[in-house]
Design an enzyme around this catalytic site. Structure first.
Site, short mmCIF file in Angstrom:
data_model
loop_
_atom_site.label_atom_id
_atom_site.label_comp_id
_atom_site.label_asym_id
_atom_site.label_seq_id
_atom_site.Cartn_x
_atom_site.Cartn_y
_atom_site.Cartn_z
N GLU A 164 0.77 -1.25 0.00
CA GLU A 164 0.00 0.00 0.00
C GLU A 164 0.80 1.30 0.00
OE1 GLU A 164 -3.14 -0.05 2.91
OE2 GLU A 164 -4.28 -1.45 1.69
N GLU A 376 -6.27 -8.07 -0.13
CA GLU A 376 -7.03 -7.70 1.06
C GLU A 376 -8.43 -7.28 0.62
OE1 GLU A 376 -5.31 -4.76 3.76
OE2 GLU A 376 -3.32 -5.59 3.44
#
Ligand code: BGP
Length: 478
Positions: A164, A376
């Site tokens: 991320e 995710e």
């Protein structure tokens, strides 16, 4: 022909976690502090010192993964466990933990998918040179990554480099330990990101060099961005935000360049990173084979109004009450994030938008034409452990059912998706809300401050997911 709907053959099923959010043992067996061990001490919520105690309970956890039918598991390696000082001497006890963990997964028929870096820069390097702020971080990351890749080259095929970068830029002072002297200098976040782009590219090259048939990619925190309405200015804001928040990362991974519009805008704002000669060649040479997508929520934007037009940073909802969101991000003359009036949210104001999953998969695939794995996806919620040792998380089952249907629809329309690794396997330390907000298939018996016995309790979603996996998705897709 009326075929039964299911996921493609060899679709990977599992879940995800990250080291500092589950392992605990923050200072055990030679490990030293990471920036996450330090930053989480100041949140007002629980810290990472014990977390879900997976360092000591990993065998029990892997047994549960097997029971659920996992064929893959995404986890991260803590840099500060392997190299407590960031570089130099390897910590034998630390690396032994990952040797055993990976072997245990393989023994149980579960493919290990490691993330090399998930927010947790060793504190030693923060103290030495301010961590990712310094370009030296790239070299030290490569030293660590090369060690890991060489060690597991025969056991691991799919590698995730960095978790991320998009969220690391958005919450740059929470996901990095940034010394105070930089706190008003917003260029730093793009500089940190540029260093990570180099680190990512070099790690990709290392996987290609050492791992036979190895595949590598980053996991990006990704939100499709919608315009508030069809007014031309708001549509432009949507384009601006897509450019700076999404293409800004994916163009690097798959085209080896920064999107020109976003970069010119950053230059105008004096925010552009310093790019040294040869950097873009490194980035081009370190191509990614796939993209890991972390998807939770879509975003909504409008064009900033002239009387409210300045650089404003996002502030998370720390209360866990709908509407308590601290602040929405704004970039002057570019876009302003706002609440989407057409979508519901969870208690932390994260939009719940299952069709956003189909939207992003088709959008990314059309633009870059690369395989995607969901690394995710999940719903943060207050879960309740009942007296009879059950947890009825029907809201989470509903969330995942709808998101999986969206993934399946995208696959029907031609997108290559090769796995689903939702967040999270056991309950983990949330990056912004301690243990109040839970995501797991498996409940961990602890409070935010009260440690209790940390025992594992299968939630309703665990049993539901087991059936989904057993039927390769057919149990919910028909
Ligand atoms: C992602 C991170 C994870 C995870 C998740 C949920 O951004 O990669 O580490 O924590 O979000 O976020 P939070 O814990 O803040 O609820």
């Amino acid at each position: 022909m009326n075929r039964k709907k299911e996921m493609p053959a060899n679709f990977l099923w599992g879940a995800a976690t990250s080291a500092f959010q589950v392992e605990g043992a923050a200072l055990e067996d030679g490990k030293k502090l990471s920036q996450m061990d330090v930053l989480n001490k100041n949140t007002g919520f629980s810290d990472a010192s014990i977390a879900s105690d997976s360092y000591h309970r990993y065998k029990e956890d892997i047994k549960l993964m097997k029971e659920c039918g996992f064929t893959a598991h995404r986890f991260s390696i803590a840099w500060s466990r392997v190299f407590p000082n960031g570089t130099g001497e390897v910590n034998l006890k630390g690396i032994e933990f990952y040797d055993n963990f990976i072997d245990e997964l393989i023994k149980n028929g579960i493919e290990p998918i490691p993330t090399i870096y998930h927010y947790d820069m060793p504190m030693a390097l923060v103290e030495k040179y301010d961590g990712w702020v310094s370009r030296q971080s790239v070299e030290d990351f490569v030293y660590y990554a090369e060690f890991i890749i060489k060690r597991y080259k025969d056991k691991i095929k799919n590698w995730i480099t960095i978790n991320e970068q998009s969220i690391i830029v958005e919450f740059w002072k929470k996901k990095n330990y940034v010394p105070e002297k930089y706190h008003n200098n917003h260029q730093i976040k793009y500089q940190i990101n540029h260093h990570m782009n180099l680190a990512h590219a070099k790690a990709c090259q290392l996987v290609h060099k050492y791992v036979e048939n190895g595949k590598v990619g980053a996991a990006i925190g990704y939100s499709p961005i919608y315009a508030l309405d069809s007014s031309p200015k708001n549509m432009l804001a949507m384009l601006n935000a897509e450019n700076l928040k999404n293409h800004f990362f994916l163009d690097i991974y798959f085209k080896g360049s920064y999107p020109v519009g976003a970069m010119k805008y950053l230059e105008e704002q004096n925010l552009a990173p310093i790019i040294e000669e040869g950097d873009m060649d490194i980035i081009k040479a370190g191509y990614s084979d796939f993209l890991g997508v972390n998807y939770y929520a879509s975003k909504c934007v409008k064009f900033p109004s002239p009387d409210n037009n300045y650089l404003r940073e996002a502030k998370s909802n720390l209360e866990g009450k709908k509407g308590a969101m601290g602040a929405y991000e704004m970039m002057p003359d570019f876009y302003e994030y706002i609440k989407n009036p057409n979508a519901e949210t969870n208690d932390w104001d994260w939009t719940i938008d299952p069709s956003g999953m189909e939207y992003l998969l088709r959008d990314i695939y059309q633009r870059y034409n690369i395989p995607i794995i969901i690394t995710e996806n999940g719903l943060g919620a207050y879960d309740k452990l009942e007296d009879d040792e059950t947890v009825h998380d029907d809201y989470r089952i509903d969330y995942w059912t709808k998101h999986l249907k969206s993934i399946h629809r995208a696959i029907e329309l031609g997108v290559e998706v090769f796995g689903f690794l939702p967040w999270s396997f056991v309950d983990v330390l949330s990056t912004s809300n301690g243990y109040n907000k839970r995501y797991g298939l498996v409940y961990v018996n602890r409070g935010d401050k009260e440690i209790k016995d940390l025992r594992r309790i299968k939630k309703d979603s665990f049993y539901w997911y087991k059936k989904v996996i057993e039927s390769n998705g057919a149990s919910i897709l028909n």
